[in-house]
Structure formats: C-alpha cells, structure tokens
Scaffold this motif. Sequence first.
Motif, PDB file in Angstrom:
ATOM      1  N   THR A   1       0.872  -1.177   0.107  1.00 40.08           N
ATOM      2  CA  THR A   1      -0.004  -0.120  -0.035  1.00 40.08           C
ATOM      3  C   THR A   1       1.023   1.279  -0.190  1.00 40.08           C
ATOM      4  N   VAL A   2       0.921   2.159  -0.983  1.00 42.32           N
ATOM      5  CA  VAL A   2       1.600   3.289  -1.129  1.00 42.32           C
ATOM      6  C   VAL A   2       0.824   4.497  -0.777  1.00 42.32           C
ATOM      7  N   VAL A   3       1.281   5.356   0.155  1.00 46.40           N
ATOM      8  CA  VAL A   3       0.739   6.322   0.606  1.00 46.40           C
ATOM      9  C   VAL A   3       1.501   7.635   0.320  1.00 46.40           C
ATOM     10  N   ASP A   4       0.700   8.467  -0.442  1.00 45.75           N
ATOM     11  CA  ASP A   4       1.053   9.793  -0.851  1.00 45.75           C
ATOM     12  C   ASP A   4       0.757  10.665   0.389  1.00 45.75           C
ATOM     13  N   SER A   5       1.984  11.145   1.346  1.00 49.25           N
ATOM     14  CA  SER A   5       1.358  11.869   2.515  1.00 49.25           C
ATOM     15  C   SER A   5       1.201  13.281   2.224  1.00 49.25           C
ATOM     16  N   GLY A   6       1.507  13.718   0.922  1.00 47.08           N
ATOM     17  CA  GLY A   6       1.236  15.145   0.761  1.00 47.08           C
ATOM     18  C   GLY A   6       1.764  16.128   1.294  1.00 47.08           C
ATOM     19  N   GLN A   7       3.086  15.481   2.087  1.00 48.58           N
ATOM     20  CA  GLN A   7       4.047  16.534   2.712  1.00 48.58           C
ATOM     21  C   GLN A   7       5.450  16.491   2.541  1.00 48.58           C
ATOM     22  N   VAL A   8       6.167  17.212   2.890  1.00 51.58           N
ATOM     23  CA  VAL A   8       7.701  17.142   2.749  1.00 51.58           C
ATOM     24  C   VAL A   8       8.455  17.005   4.085  1.00 51.58           C
ATOM     25  N   GLY A   9       9.589  16.574   4.293  1.00 52.45           N
ATOM     26  CA  GLY A   9      10.345  16.880   5.592  1.00 52.45           C
ATOM     27  C   GLY A   9       9.816  16.097   6.713  1.00 52.45           C
ATOM     28  N   LEU A  10       9.884  16.555   7.631  1.00 50.29           N
ATOM     29  CA  LEU A  10       9.159  16.137   9.055  1.00 50.29           C
ATOM     30  C   LEU A  10       7.651  15.672   8.892  1.00 50.29           C
ATOM     31  N   GLY A  11       7.012  16.405   8.074  1.00 48.84           N
ATOM     32  CA  GLY A  11       5.635  16.005   7.600  1.00 48.84           C
ATOM     33  C   GLY A  11       5.369  14.513   7.153  1.00 48.84           C
ATOM     34  N   VAL A  12       6.557  14.131   6.529  1.00 47.34           N
ATOM     35  CA  VAL A  12       6.585  12.823   5.886  1.00 47.34           C
ATOM     36  C   VAL A  12       7.100  12.056   6.832  1.00 47.34           C
ATOM     37  N   GLY A  13       8.063  12.416   7.793  1.00 46.18           N
ATOM     38  CA  GLY A  13       8.508  11.655   8.984  1.00 46.18           C
ATOM     39  C   GLY A  13       7.441  11.307   9.929  1.00 46.18           C
ATOM     40  N   PHE A  14       6.749  12.495  10.431  1.00 44.42           N
ATOM     41  CA  PHE A  14       5.746  12.089  11.463  1.00 44.42           C
ATOM     42  C   PHE A  14       4.586  11.222  10.873  1.00 44.42           C
ATOM     43  N   ALA A  15       4.484  11.361   9.470  1.00 47.41           N
ATOM     44  CA  ALA A  15       3.331  10.369   8.821  1.00 47.41           C
ATOM     45  C   ALA A  15       3.965   8.998   8.878  1.00 47.41           C
ATOM     46  N   ALA A  16       5.266   8.684   8.828  1.00 53.62           N
ATOM     47  CA  ALA A  16       5.678   7.182   8.740  1.00 53.62           C
ATOM     48  C   ALA A  16       5.370   6.926  10.273  1.00 53.62           C
ATOM     49  N   GLY A  17       5.871   7.617  11.136  1.00 54.69           N
ATOM     50  CA  GLY A  17       6.037   7.438  12.732  1.00 54.69           C
ATOM     51  C   GLY A  17       4.531   6.893  12.926  1.00 54.69           C
ATOM     52  N   ARG A  18       3.564   7.754  12.591  1.00 62.13           N
ATOM     53  CA  ARG A  18       2.104   7.247  12.869  1.00 62.13           C
ATOM     54  C   ARG A  18       1.671   5.817  12.305  1.00 62.13           C
ATOM     55  N   ALA A  19       2.292   5.561  11.118  1.00 63.77           N
ATOM     56  CA  ALA A  19       2.171   4.255  10.655  1.00 63.77           C
ATOM     57  C   ALA A  19       2.695   3.285  11.348  1.00 63.77           C
ATOM     58  N   ALA A  20       3.981   3.439  11.981  1.00 66.46           N
ATOM     59  CA  ALA A  20       4.528   2.544  12.846  1.00 66.46           C
ATOM     60  C   ALA A  20       4.044   2.593  14.445  1.00 66.46           C
ATOM     61  N   ALA A  21       3.303   3.645  14.626  1.00 59.24           N
ATOM     62  CA  ALA A  21       2.648   3.385  15.842  1.00 59.24           C
ATOM     63  C   ALA A  21       1.241   2.596  15.830  1.00 59.24           C
ATOM     64  N   ALA A  22       0.685   2.672  14.679  1.00 59.39           N
ATOM     65  CA  ALA A  22      -0.427   1.995  14.413  1.00 59.39           C
ATOM     66  C   ALA A  22      -0.143   0.567  14.118  1.00 59.39           C
ATOM     67  N   ARG A  23       0.949   0.131  13.511  1.00 58.81           N
ATOM     68  CA  ARG A  23       1.394  -1.110  13.367  1.00 58.81           C
ATOM     69  C   ARG A  23       1.706  -1.951  14.655  1.00 58.81           C
TER      70      ARG A  23
ATOM     71  N   ALA B   1      -1.150   7.035   8.380  1.00 62.13           N
ATOM     72  CA  ALA B   1      -0.421   7.686   7.734  1.00 62.13           C
ATOM     73  C   ALA B   1      -0.929   8.891   6.999  1.00 62.13           C
ATOM     74  N   VAL B   2      -2.163   8.463   6.451  1.00 66.08           N
ATOM     75  CA  VAL B   2      -2.754   9.555   5.516  1.00 66.08           C
ATOM     76  C   VAL B   2      -3.484  10.615   6.437  1.00 66.08           C
ATOM     77  N   ARG B   3      -3.968  10.158   7.545  1.00 67.85           N
ATOM     78  CA  ARG B   3      -4.468  11.222   8.497  1.00 67.85           C
ATOM     79  C   ARG B   3      -3.466  12.288   8.848  1.00 67.85           C
ATOM     80  N   ALA B   4      -2.265  11.618   9.210  1.00 64.43           N
ATOM     81  CA  ALA B   4      -1.165  12.376   9.677  1.00 64.43           C
ATOM     82  C   ALA B   4      -0.722  13.437   8.384  1.00 64.43           C
ATOM     83  N   GLY B   5      -0.504  13.164   7.520  1.00 66.37           N
ATOM     84  CA  GLY B   5      -0.203  13.861   6.348  1.00 66.37           C
ATOM     85  C   GLY B   5      -1.417  15.154   6.370  1.00 66.37           C
ATOM     86  N   GLU B   6      -2.542  14.694   6.093  1.00 65.55           N
ATOM     87  CA  GLU B   6      -3.581  15.538   5.985  1.00 65.55           C
ATOM     88  C   GLU B   6      -3.866  16.507   7.149  1.00 65.55           C
TER      89      GLU B   6
END
Length: 281
Positions: A112-134, A147-152
């Motif tokens: 599942t490929v997620v376009d976070s719609g962000q750059v920099g830490l916004g991408v990092g925080f989205a990936a971090g939220r994905a890790a927390a959900a996992r 990850a999608v919610r975090a980016g938005e």
Amino acid sequence: MTVAIVTDSTASLSSADAKRECIVVVPLKVIIGADTFVEGSAELTSDMIAEALADFVPVSTSRPTPAEFAAAYEQAVADGAEHIVSVHLSGKMSGTVESARVAARECAIPVTVVDSGQVGLGVGFAAGRAAAARDAGGDAAAIAAAAVRAGEATTIALYVDTLEYLRRGGRVGAAAALIGSALAVKPILTITDGVVVPLERVRTSARALARLETLAVEAVQACTNGYSIGVQHLANEAVAEQVATRLATSLGVDSVAVDEVGASIGAHVGPGMVSVTVTPL
C-alpha cells in the motif's frame, strides 16, 4: 499479519530513529554539478548544498528508481513481511511515490503506497504514525490510514530568505518569486494540497520568524490529543535553535527538537530556511 513500513529519505528520519521504529528508508539522490550523492550518506552534507547554491553551482535531486524500491520491498519479504505500507513525500513535488507504485505492482506481497502530501518532518511524522499503528496491532489498512490522516492534519510553516531557490527548482511559481523580490519581503510558505504555496509576506526576517512561531503555537493549540513538533533549518542552526527555545517556552515543554533539513529538500529551499512542523497525535 506482519507489516513492514517503508519511507524515503526526505522524511528526515535519523538512522537511529528509523531503526528504533523499524522503518526502512529508501534514499533519494542529490546531484551537485557533475557529482551524484546518496542522501543520508556521510559524503553528502547540508553544508555542501548550502555552499553550492550560494555559489550558483547547479543542484538537483533524483527520485529513487523503481528497482531501488523493489530491492527494499524484496528485503522486507525476506524478513517475513506479509504486507508493506510505503509512505512518501508529496507526489506533486516528486516522482518518488510513482516509483514506489511501479515497484509495488511487481512485489510478491501486497504493498500500500501512501502519498503523505507532505515534505520533510511531515513525511517523517506520517511514517511514525504508521509505525505506531502497526505496533498497536493495526492491520495494513489501519496503518495506511494513520499515515494518511497524519499527512492531512500536518501544519508546516516555512520561512525562506528568498523564493529564488524554489523558483529554480520549479517548486513555486515564477510569479510568486517575482512578487517577493519586487516587494523585498520575507515569505512564509506552507504546504497546501501537496504543493508549496505562499502563506504570508512579512517585511523583515525578525517579524517572519516571530510569525512562524505564532503559527506553530496556533497549530499546537488546535491539537486536542497531543502533537509532534520539530524545527528544521538549512545552514541556519543558531536561528533555528532560538526559534525552538522560544517555542518550548510558549508551549510549556522542556525542548523542541531541531535538526538540519535533508539535502534533497535543502536543494530547493536554500540557505537560511527555518521551518516548524506540527502533526496531531
């Protein structure tokens, strides 16, 4: 189900953070003059980017190839993953997410490929939220949704000395760069719908940085269940530290993390950039 999480090097994850959160990072490449470097390697520093830009040496970036993503996905399969969630920077600013999608179609397990719609830490925080959900036991759909919610929900306020570097890289319209130059203003930018857009124009650097802090505090106040916050910069550490210190005081926290932006983003924002990123929990 065992789910692997992959992101790209624009996420600004340190090797220690990536290892701790079990996130695989696929690097972009940065081209300075005739030389190509891998982002995150010891041979490439943000100082090199800042110096090259200041000296008008051509600097550009290159997305990971589908083959490079395929290699990361294959390793995840070998390590026992049954599904992969791949979280990346805005597809409107880079072809990275498209490379990930091409590789995903050939992978032996679902990706599942997620376009976070962000750059920099916004991408990092989205990936971090994905890790927390996992880690909370979520399935692939729940992990991707986190990850999608975090980016938005992420707010980024970005101060640059000039829009010239973004104009050179095609990341903001030439008209916006011309307006900024003509009025001799200091622009504050943000990310809207996955692209860099002007947010406000302020007359001086001091006022721009103060406004940056105000916007960050307002974003935090809108977070009802906690937040992640970070300050990034390019060749402007002293100012970034001052911004972080004032933010910590305003927010009543011990500290706000500061790090230098990755080379692939630094190539487009230029020396002097300071940004604040806030992502709700």
